[in-house]
Design a protein around this motif. Sequence first.
Motif, PDB file in Angstrom:
ATOM      1  N   GLY A   1       0.861  -1.191   0.000  1.00  0.00           N
ATOM      2  CA  GLY A   1       0.000   0.000   0.000  1.00  0.00           C
ATOM      3  C   GLY A   1       0.891   1.231   0.000  1.00  0.00           C
ATOM      4  N   MET A   2       0.271   2.377   0.227  1.00  0.00           N
ATOM      5  CA  MET A   2       1.049   3.624   0.202  1.00  0.00           C
ATOM      6  C   MET A   2       2.144   3.627   1.257  1.00  0.00           C
ATOM      7  SD  MET A   2      -0.142   5.182  -2.306  1.00  0.00           S
ATOM      8  CE  MET A   2       0.519   6.840  -2.241  1.00  0.00           C
TER       9      MET A   2
ATOM     10  N   GLY B   1       3.814   0.969   2.553  1.00  0.00           N
ATOM     11  CA  GLY B   1       4.926   0.090   2.159  1.00  0.00           C
ATOM     12  C   GLY B   1       5.750   0.696   1.035  1.00  0.00           C
TER      13      GLY B   1
ATOM     14  N   LEU C   1       6.973  -7.485  -0.536  1.00  0.00           N
ATOM     15  CA  LEU C   1       6.031  -8.589  -0.764  1.00  0.00           C
ATOM     16  C   LEU C   1       4.597  -8.095  -0.595  1.00  0.00           C
ATOM     17  CD1 LEU C   1       7.713 -11.522   1.237  1.00  0.00           C
ATOM     18  CD2 LEU C   1       8.014 -10.883  -1.173  1.00  0.00           C
TER      19      LEU C   1
ATOM     20  N   ALA D   1       0.438  -9.389  -0.814  1.00  0.00           N
ATOM     21  CA  ALA D   1      -0.454 -10.550  -0.894  1.00  0.00           C
ATOM     22  C   ALA D   1      -1.349 -10.513  -2.135  1.00  0.00           C
ATOM     23  CB  ALA D   1      -1.322 -10.616   0.366  1.00  0.00           C
ATOM     24  N   SER D   2      -1.806  -9.323  -2.529  1.00  0.00           N
ATOM     25  CA  SER D   2      -2.736  -9.248  -3.665  1.00  0.00           C
ATOM     26  C   SER D   2      -1.949  -9.251  -4.977  1.00  0.00           C
ATOM     27  CB  SER D   2      -3.612  -8.004  -3.548  1.00  0.00           C
ATOM     28  OG  SER D   2      -2.862  -6.862  -3.883  1.00  0.00           O
TER      29      SER D   2
ATOM     30  N   GLY E   1      -0.706  -0.935  -4.282  1.00  0.00           N
ATOM     31  CA  GLY E   1      -1.739   0.095  -4.095  1.00  0.00           C
ATOM     32  C   GLY E   1      -2.598  -0.085  -2.868  1.00  0.00           C
TER      33      GLY E   1
ATOM     34  N   PHE F   1     -15.141   5.714  -3.576  1.00  0.00           N
ATOM     35  CA  PHE F   1     -14.852   7.107  -3.955  1.00  0.00           C
ATOM     36  C   PHE F   1     -13.745   7.629  -3.047  1.00  0.00           C
ATOM     37  CE2 PHE F   1     -16.514  11.695  -3.507  1.00  0.00           C
ATOM     38  CZ  PHE F   1     -15.672  12.132  -4.524  1.00  0.00           C
TER      39      PHE F   1
ATOM     40  N   LEU G   1     -16.994   7.820   6.265  1.00  0.00           N
ATOM     41  CA  LEU G   1     -17.705   6.572   5.984  1.00  0.00           C
ATOM     42  C   LEU G   1     -18.476   6.086   7.214  1.00  0.00           C
ATOM     43  CD1 LEU G   1     -15.111   4.784   3.648  1.00  0.00           C
ATOM     44  CD2 LEU G   1     -17.009   6.300   3.045  1.00  0.00           C
TER      45      LEU G   1
ATOM     46  N   THR H   1      -4.390  -3.660   7.487  1.00  0.00           N
ATOM     47  CA  THR H   1      -5.696  -4.342   7.407  1.00  0.00           C
ATOM     48  C   THR H   1      -5.671  -5.643   8.227  1.00  0.00           C
ATOM     49  OG1 THR H   1      -4.845  -4.869   5.244  1.00  0.00           O
ATOM     50  CG2 THR H   1      -6.750  -3.457   5.307  1.00  0.00           C
TER      51      THR H   1
ATOM     52  N   ALA I   1     -12.503  -0.231   4.924  1.00  0.00           N
ATOM     53  CA  ALA I   1     -12.124   1.001   4.225  1.00  0.00           C
ATOM     54  C   ALA I   1     -11.303   1.911   5.124  1.00  0.00           C
ATOM     55  CB  ALA I   1     -13.372   1.714   3.722  1.00  0.00           C
ATOM     56  N   LEU I   2     -11.882   2.317   6.248  1.00  0.00           N
ATOM     57  CA  LEU I   2     -11.189   3.254   7.142  1.00  0.00           C
ATOM     58  C   LEU I   2     -11.146   2.687   8.549  1.00  0.00           C
ATOM     59  CD1 LEU I   2     -12.767   6.649   6.020  1.00  0.00           C
ATOM     60  CD2 LEU I   2     -10.587   5.679   5.317  1.00  0.00           C
TER      61      LEU I   2
ATOM     62  N   GLY J   1       1.700   2.128   8.391  1.00  0.00           N
ATOM     63  CA  GLY J   1       0.294   2.024   7.984  1.00  0.00           C
ATOM     64  C   GLY J   1      -0.511   3.154   8.594  1.00  0.00           C
TER      65      GLY J   1
ATOM     66  N   PRO K   1      -6.601   7.904   9.502  1.00  0.00           N
ATOM     67  CA  PRO K   1      -6.862   7.295   8.193  1.00  0.00           C
ATOM     68  C   PRO K   1      -6.767   8.278   7.041  1.00  0.00           C
ATOM     69  CG  PRO K   1      -8.891   7.449   9.476  1.00  0.00           C
ATOM     70  CD  PRO K   1      -7.808   8.008  10.331  1.00  0.00           C
TER      71      PRO K   1
HETATM   72  C1  LIG Z   1     -13.270   3.825   0.091  1.00  0.00           C
HETATM   73  C2  LIG Z   1     -12.094   4.573   0.653  1.00  0.00           C
HETATM   74  C3  LIG Z   1     -12.071   5.945   0.611  1.00  0.00           C
HETATM   75  C4  LIG Z   1     -10.973   6.638   1.113  1.00  0.00           C
HETATM   76  N1  LIG Z   1     -10.928   7.985   0.947  1.00  0.00           N
HETATM   77  C5  LIG Z   1      -9.786   8.643   1.235  1.00  0.00           C
HETATM   78  C6  LIG Z   1      -9.606   9.991   0.852  1.00  0.00           C
HETATM   79  O1  LIG Z   1     -10.483  10.567   0.182  1.00  0.00           O
HETATM   80  N2  LIG Z   1      -8.478  10.622   1.221  1.00  0.00           N
HETATM   81  C7  LIG Z   1      -7.484   9.987   1.906  1.00  0.00           C
HETATM   82  O2  LIG Z   1      -6.460  10.600   2.221  1.00  0.00           O
HETATM   83  N3  LIG Z   1      -7.613   8.683   2.270  1.00  0.00           N
HETATM   84  C8  LIG Z   1      -8.718   8.005   1.931  1.00  0.00           C
HETATM   85  N4  LIG Z   1      -8.837   6.676   2.228  1.00  0.00           N
HETATM   86  C9  LIG Z   1      -7.815   6.065   3.096  1.00  0.00           C
HETATM   87  C10 LIG Z   1      -6.551   5.651   2.357  1.00  0.00           C
HETATM   88  O3  LIG Z   1      -6.862   4.895   1.216  1.00  0.00           O
HETATM   89  C11 LIG Z   1      -5.711   4.807   3.309  1.00  0.00           C
HETATM   90  O4  LIG Z   1      -5.441   5.586   4.464  1.00  0.00           O
HETATM   91  C12 LIG Z   1      -4.381   4.365   2.721  1.00  0.00           C
HETATM   92  O5  LIG Z   1      -4.509   3.853   1.431  1.00  0.00           O
HETATM   93  C13 LIG Z   1      -3.776   3.304   3.643  1.00  0.00           C
HETATM   94  O6  LIG Z   1      -2.567   2.819   3.094  1.00  0.00           O
HETATM   95  P1  LIG Z   1      -1.718   1.738   3.876  1.00  0.00           P
HETATM   96  O7  LIG Z   1      -0.505   1.459   3.087  1.00  0.00           O
HETATM   97  O8  LIG Z   1      -1.540   2.206   5.279  1.00  0.00           O
HETATM   98  O9  LIG Z   1      -2.643   0.440   3.971  1.00  0.00           O
HETATM   99  P2  LIG Z   1      -3.272  -0.499   2.801  1.00  0.00           P
HETATM  100  O10 LIG Z   1      -3.640   0.315   1.629  1.00  0.00           O
HETATM  101  O11 LIG Z   1      -4.352  -1.270   3.482  1.00  0.00           O
HETATM  102  O12 LIG Z   1      -2.093  -1.474   2.382  1.00  0.00           O
HETATM  103  C14 LIG Z   1      -1.783  -2.654   3.080  1.00  0.00           C
HETATM  104  C15 LIG Z   1      -1.254  -3.666   2.077  1.00  0.00           C
HETATM  105  O13 LIG Z   1      -0.764  -4.807   2.800  1.00  0.00           O
HETATM  106  C16 LIG Z   1      -1.148  -5.968   2.071  1.00  0.00           C
HETATM  107  N5  LIG Z   1      -1.140  -7.108   3.026  1.00  0.00           N
HETATM  108  C17 LIG Z   1      -1.977  -7.271   4.084  1.00  0.00           C
HETATM  109  N6  LIG Z   1      -1.666  -8.427   4.725  1.00  0.00           N
HETATM  110  C18 LIG Z   1      -0.630  -8.972   4.066  1.00  0.00           C
HETATM  111  C19 LIG Z   1       0.136 -10.157   4.252  1.00  0.00           C
HETATM  112  N7  LIG Z   1      -0.131 -11.008   5.260  1.00  0.00           N
HETATM  113  N8  LIG Z   1       1.165 -10.425   3.384  1.00  0.00           N
HETATM  114  C20 LIG Z   1       1.453  -9.563   2.365  1.00  0.00           C
HETATM  115  N9  LIG Z   1       0.745  -8.418   2.136  1.00  0.00           N
HETATM  116  C21 LIG Z   1      -0.284  -8.130   2.982  1.00  0.00           C
HETATM  117  C22 LIG Z   1      -2.524  -5.632   1.558  1.00  0.00           C
HETATM  118  O14 LIG Z   1      -2.884  -6.489   0.477  1.00  0.00           O
HETATM  119  C23 LIG Z   1      -2.333  -4.175   1.129  1.00  0.00           C
HETATM  120  O15 LIG Z   1      -1.901  -4.072  -0.201  1.00  0.00           O
HETATM  121  C24 LIG Z   1      -9.911   5.943   1.733  1.00  0.00           C
HETATM  122  C25 LIG Z   1      -9.934   4.546   1.788  1.00  0.00           C
HETATM  123  C26 LIG Z   1     -11.001   3.864   1.228  1.00  0.00           C
HETATM  124  C27 LIG Z   1     -10.956   2.362   1.197  1.00  0.00           C
END
Ligand SMILES: Cc1cc2nc3c(=O)[nH]c(=O)nc-3n(C[C@H](O)[C@H](O)[C@H](O)COP(=O)(O)OP(=O)(O)OC[C@H]3O[C@@H](n4cnc5c(N)ncnc54)[C@H](O)[C@@H]3O)c2cc1C
Length: 424
Positions: free
Chosen positions: A14-15, A17, A34, A36-37, A41, A58, A174, A253, A370-371, A396, A402
């Motif tokens: 995700g963002m 990582g 690494l 999982a999906s 992204g 959205f 949300l 997540t 989502a959040l 994360g 969030p």
């Molecule tokens: C519908 C929606 C609307 C949103 N709106 C906004 C917005 O308007 N503005 C804003 O700033 N933010 C918004 N957000 C929040 C924003 O998207 C998140 O805060 C951000 O993307 C989180 O990134 P992350 O890297 O922390 O986590 P994630 O994006 O959850 O990345 C975690 C990654 O880890 C991977 N993973 C999990 N477990 C494992 C495992 N065991 N082995 C390998 N890989 C694994 C997952 O597949 C995933 O790719 C929104 C989110 C959603 C879903």
Amino acid sequence: MESSASRPLVIGAGMAGLAACRELERAGRSPLLLEASDRVGGRLRTESVDSWPLDHGFQVLLTAYPAVQRELDLDRLDLRLFDPGALVRKGGHWRLLGDPRRRPADLWPTLRSGIGTWGDRIRVLRLAADVRHGPIERCFAGPEESTAAYLRRRGFTSGFVRDFFQPFYAGIFLEPELATSARMFRFSFRMFAEGQVGVPRAGIEAVPRQLAGTLERTEIRPGIAVRSVDARAAVLADGTRLPHGGCILATPTPARPATSPPQPTRAAATGWNRCLNYYFRARPDQAGPSRPLVRLLPGGGRICNLHRMDDLFEDEDERGGESLWSVTVLPAPGDPDQPPALEEDIRTELRGRAGLVASTCLRAFAIPHALPRLADLRYQPDPQDLILAPGLAQAGDTLAHPSLNAALDSGHLAAQALLRHPPP
Ligand SMILES: Cc1cc2nc3c(=O)[nH]c(=O)nc-3n(C[C@H](O)[C@H](O)[C@H](O)COP(=O)(O)OP(=O)(O)OC[C@H]3O[C@@H](n4cnc5c(N)ncnc54)[C@H](O)[C@@H]3O)c2cc1C
């Protein structure tokens, strides 16, 4: 390149990582990432259908986010910008609530909208001045309280909260109660006031793709889930043991791997807000003025906002003469996460509350995680939460608040923390 046992391992693309890998590269390291999906992204995902970029939920990019300015090339994202404000459905009409400071032509229709009192308008101006005063961290200061309580405390009328703040922020948080921390409200209000709001031409997934494209020394392996991890090695879902030279767990997540030592609970989500996102076709002459504005439906129901995709992506060819609408739905407690189960109800609500007769449903997505709901929101992670053990860091959005900004910052800071606390 570093040897496979000595290179840093980042789990989760995700963002957070991706930002962690970027910072590790800046320090001369060559991480293994690494995921999982099947793609990078995380929660930023787009499916292209008939050349429409259909995001899974959205989601917008706020150009004022400091981490976005630091990590992304906004010009190359070809952002399609929303106009500031919203169209609010009231009395069977769409009423404009604009931001006349930025678009003076919106002053008169906004004053005549019938939404909010003169006092509310003055309170909005005061709020904007207050949240923009001082460093961003100030938005996160003070005792925790809900956004609903904060708005009451600032004296906004219940009518203005019902017609504007509730539907607008339900779509951001949300959740319809505005139970989310006022810290998040102040931060996002400031970001809206200071910058622009847009979606990349290719959809929101273009954001992580751009970041991944800047990585030169990172090996990205999608389709690999990690089962558990400690300060020396990770164990993959197929049982393979993978030694590493320091690991960042960027998996907020619930599917995250088990850790040794266990993750401190203070930084974990207490629950997740969910949404459904429908993309409906409809005749182009429906549902009000053609402007890139989010549309709000105050007064309860499952739909909290909608927008016409044509208004953002207006340079595209006609696609069968119909418009495409993105509709955000907050399911009621007990509602299933399967979009088809609610589709008829949503069509009925669209007709009754938005005056929109939907034809085909092009796609619909459920986003159950989502959040994150978090107990103690902060702007950036507490340094103590970043390191689980020497050689094992975490990142994360759950570590701070969030948003994309928090996810990027957490990855950046986790990488720095790991470099300061290498494996024993
Ligand atoms: C519908 C929606 C609307 C949103 N709106 C906004 C917005 O308007 N503005 C804003 O700033 N933010 C918004 N957000 C929040 C924003 O998207 C998140 O805060 C951000 O993307 C989180 O990134 P992350 O890297 O922390 O986590 P994630 O994006 O959850 O990345 C975690 C990654 O880890 C991977 N993973 C999990 N477990 C494992 C495992 N065991 N082995 C390998 N890989 C694994 C997952 O597949 C995933 O790719 C929104 C989110 C959603 C879903």
